[in-house]
Motif scaffolding. Structure first.
Motif, short mmCIF file in Angstrom:
data_model
loop_
_atom_site.label_atom_id
_atom_site.label_comp_id
_atom_site.label_asym_id
_atom_site.label_seq_id
_atom_site.Cartn_x
_atom_site.Cartn_y
_atom_site.Cartn_z
N TYR A 82 5.02 -19.22 -25.34
CA TYR A 82 6.21 -19.82 -24.72
C TYR A 82 5.98 -21.30 -24.42
O TYR A 82 6.87 -22.12 -24.65
CB TYR A 82 6.60 -19.08 -23.44
CG TYR A 82 7.76 -19.73 -22.75
CD1 TYR A 82 9.05 -19.58 -23.24
CD2 TYR A 82 7.56 -20.54 -21.64
CE1 TYR A 82 10.12 -20.21 -22.62
CE2 TYR A 82 8.62 -21.18 -21.02
CZ TYR A 82 9.91 -21.01 -21.53
OH TYR A 82 10.95 -21.65 -20.92
N LEU A 83 4.81 -21.65 -23.89
CA LEU A 83 4.53 -23.06 -23.60
C LEU A 83 4.57 -23.89 -24.87
O LEU A 83 5.12 -25.00 -24.89
CB LEU A 83 3.18 -23.20 -22.90
CG LEU A 83 3.10 -22.67 -21.47
CD1 LEU A 83 1.68 -22.76 -20.95
CD2 LEU A 83 4.05 -23.43 -20.57
N GLY A 84 3.99 -23.38 -25.97
CA GLY A 84 4.02 -24.10 -27.24
C GLY A 84 5.43 -24.22 -27.78
O GLY A 84 5.83 -25.27 -28.30
N TYR A 85 6.20 -23.15 -27.67
CA TYR A 85 7.59 -23.16 -28.13
C TYR A 85 8.41 -24.18 -27.34
O TYR A 85 9.17 -24.96 -27.92
CB TYR A 85 8.19 -21.77 -27.97
CG TYR A 85 9.64 -21.68 -28.36
CD1 TYR A 85 10.02 -21.63 -29.69
CD2 TYR A 85 10.63 -21.67 -27.38
CE1 TYR A 85 11.35 -21.55 -30.05
CE2 TYR A 85 11.96 -21.59 -27.72
CZ TYR A 85 12.33 -21.54 -29.07
OH TYR A 85 13.64 -21.46 -29.41
N ALA A 86 8.23 -24.20 -26.03
CA ALA A 86 8.98 -25.14 -25.19
C ALA A 86 8.59 -26.58 -25.50
O ALA A 86 9.44 -27.47 -25.57
CB ALA A 86 8.75 -24.83 -23.72
N LYS A 87 7.31 -26.81 -25.72
CA LYS A 87 6.85 -28.18 -26.04
C LYS A 87 7.40 -28.60 -27.40
O LYS A 87 7.85 -29.74 -27.56
CB LYS A 87 5.33 -28.26 -26.03
CG LYS A 87 4.82 -29.65 -26.35
CD LYS A 87 3.37 -29.77 -26.06
CE LYS A 87 2.77 -31.09 -26.46
NZ LYS A 87 3.53 -32.26 -26.15
N GLY A 88 7.35 -27.70 -28.38
CA GLY A 88 7.89 -28.03 -29.69
C GLY A 88 9.38 -28.30 -29.64
O GLY A 88 9.89 -29.23 -30.28
N ASN A 90 11.04 -29.38 -27.08
CA ASN A 90 11.21 -30.63 -26.37
C ASN A 90 10.95 -31.82 -27.29
O ASN A 90 11.68 -32.80 -27.28
CB ASN A 90 10.29 -30.68 -25.15
CG ASN A 90 10.58 -31.86 -24.25
OD1 ASN A 90 11.65 -32.43 -24.29
ND2 ASN A 90 9.61 -32.22 -23.43
N SER A 91 9.90 -31.74 -28.11
CA SER A 91 9.58 -32.85 -29.01
C SER A 91 10.65 -33.00 -30.09
O SER A 91 10.97 -34.11 -30.50
CB SER A 91 8.20 -32.68 -29.63
OG SER A 91 8.18 -31.56 -30.47
N VAL A 92 11.24 -31.90 -30.57
CA VAL A 92 12.32 -31.98 -31.55
C VAL A 92 13.55 -32.64 -30.92
O VAL A 92 14.21 -33.49 -31.55
CB VAL A 92 12.67 -30.56 -32.10
CG1 VAL A 92 13.97 -30.59 -32.87
CG2 VAL A 92 11.55 -30.06 -32.96
N ASN A 93 13.85 -32.27 -29.67
CA ASN A 93 14.98 -32.88 -28.98
C ASN A 93 14.77 -34.37 -28.79
O ASN A 93 15.71 -35.17 -28.90
CB ASN A 93 15.22 -32.21 -27.64
CG ASN A 93 15.82 -30.82 -27.79
OD1 ASN A 93 16.38 -30.50 -28.83
ND2 ASN A 93 15.68 -30.00 -26.76
N LYS A 94 13.55 -34.81 -28.49
CA LYS A 94 13.27 -36.24 -28.32
C LYS A 94 13.43 -36.99 -29.64
O LYS A 94 13.92 -38.11 -29.68
CB LYS A 94 11.85 -36.44 -27.77
CG LYS A 94 11.74 -36.15 -26.30
CD LYS A 94 10.34 -36.46 -25.80
CE LYS A 94 10.22 -36.17 -24.31
NZ LYS A 94 8.87 -36.45 -23.80
N LYS A 95 13.01 -36.37 -30.76
CA LYS A 95 13.16 -37.02 -32.07
C LYS A 95 14.63 -37.15 -32.45
O LYS A 95 15.04 -38.13 -33.05
CB LYS A 95 12.41 -36.22 -33.14
CG LYS A 95 10.93 -36.41 -33.09
CD LYS A 95 10.24 -35.64 -34.21
CE LYS A 95 8.76 -35.78 -34.11
NZ LYS A 95 8.06 -35.03 -35.15
#
Length: 98
Positions: A82-88, A90-95
């Motif tokens: 879940y932590l990895g999914y949330a971080k991924g 989040n990074s897609v949303n920032k891009k």
């Protein structure tokens, strides 16, 4: 200081913290909390009877330890997935926003 050296120092510290109790308390009994609670209850009240009995008891201590380790592995796997999914996500949303 290089990151590899920092990681090495952290690894040594973690190993020292993990294994120091084994050397500092060589003759100590590392029992589970369930066993300690059962002993404490039986000393306080000799006539105590548990409220219920387990539906199934593992055939040996090794099986019980395996099931406990499996439960811990599945739980930590779920949390870190879940932590990895949330971080991924989040990074897609920032891009996408840039």
């Amino acid at each position: 200081m290089k990151p590899l050296a920092k990681n090495g120092i952290l690894l040594v510290i973690v190993l020292a913290l993990a294994f120091s109790p084994l050397f500092l308390a060589r003759n100590a009994e590392f029992a589970g909390a369930d066993d300690q609670a059962e002993k404490a209850i039986s000393t306080l009240n000799v006539n105590y009877e548990p409220w219920f009995k387990p539906l199934w008891e593992p055939p040996s201590g090794e099986v019980e330890s395996f099931l406990f380790a499996l439960q811990a592995a599945l739980g930590s796997g779920f949390v870190f997935y879940y932590l990895g999914y949330a971080k991924g996500k989040n990074s897609v949303n920032k891009k996408e926003q840039s």
